[in-house]
Scaffold this active site. Sequence first.
Site, short mmCIF file in Angstrom:
data_model
loop_
_atom_site.label_atom_id
_atom_site.label_comp_id
_atom_site.label_asym_id
_atom_site.label_seq_id
_atom_site.Cartn_x
_atom_site.Cartn_y
_atom_site.Cartn_z
CG ASN A 29 -2.04 -1.00 1.09
OD1 ASN A 29 -2.24 -1.60 0.03
ND2 ASN A 29 -2.77 -1.22 2.17
CB THR A 32 -0.27 1.50 -3.94
OG1 THR A 32 -0.14 0.10 -4.16
CG2 THR A 32 -1.43 2.03 -4.76
CG ASP A 69 1.34 -1.82 -6.41
OD1 ASP A 69 1.37 -2.58 -7.39
OD2 ASP A 69 0.58 -0.83 -6.35
N GLY A 70 2.23 -4.91 -6.93
CA GLY A 70 1.62 -6.22 -7.20
C GLY A 70 2.56 -7.36 -6.86
CB THR A 80 -5.63 -6.60 1.96
OG1 THR A 80 -5.29 -5.26 1.53
CG2 THR A 80 -4.44 -7.21 2.69
CG ASP A 91 -4.19 1.66 -11.12
OD1 ASP A 91 -3.05 2.03 -10.76
OD2 ASP A 91 -4.51 0.45 -11.25
#
Length: 215
Positions: A29, A32, A69-70, A80, A91
């Site tokens: 997170n 991201t 992050d993926g 999560t 995004d």
Amino acid sequence: MLNFFARASVSRLSDPVGAWLLKRGLTPNAVTVVGAVGSTASALWLIPAGHLFAGAVVMALFVLFDLIDGSMARAQGGGTPFGAVLDATCDRVTDGALFAAIAWWAFTAGERPIAVAALVCLVGAQVISYVKARAEASGLSADGGLAERAERCIIALTGVGLHGLGVPYVLPVAMYALVALVVATVVQRLLSAARSARELDPARPAPGTSEEGTR
């Protein structure tokens, strides 16, 4: 639209980076958010000011955070539900920032057709994502399409960067092509949702053909 093999090739590069960052205490997170803030800031600061090549390069670097992050989420056993919501939200913000920055620069530079194309892409990108989200909320499927987020970023940033280097015609061609691809993708996802709805309830009559509608 990017095929499985392309995604697998990228994952082989990003997965070690994601695992390394996890060991340093970072979370998916956090990455991201950093990627979204960096992408948005670089787009809105550099591109409208006319630093097109620098803006494209810096934003592309921050967009790569979306891959990392993926990889981090996979390395820790999966993402999560909140992480998925945060990722999708970021995004949409970065999509909007990119096309808003192009439109801003184009209006300032007197390139009104490019500005209009960028605004169409901005709205279309949000609609593409909304169709998928709304379909999934209704238990339907609306995946795929010619211009998913990766394709939109690649085409737009390539056009911006090459235009910044003085390559003629590349930015208008990229933006006009994106308009066509974005509109086609909206239609593709709507058709996909319609097919999914028919598969879930094949006995339901088409609109206007029910007994009530024919009375």
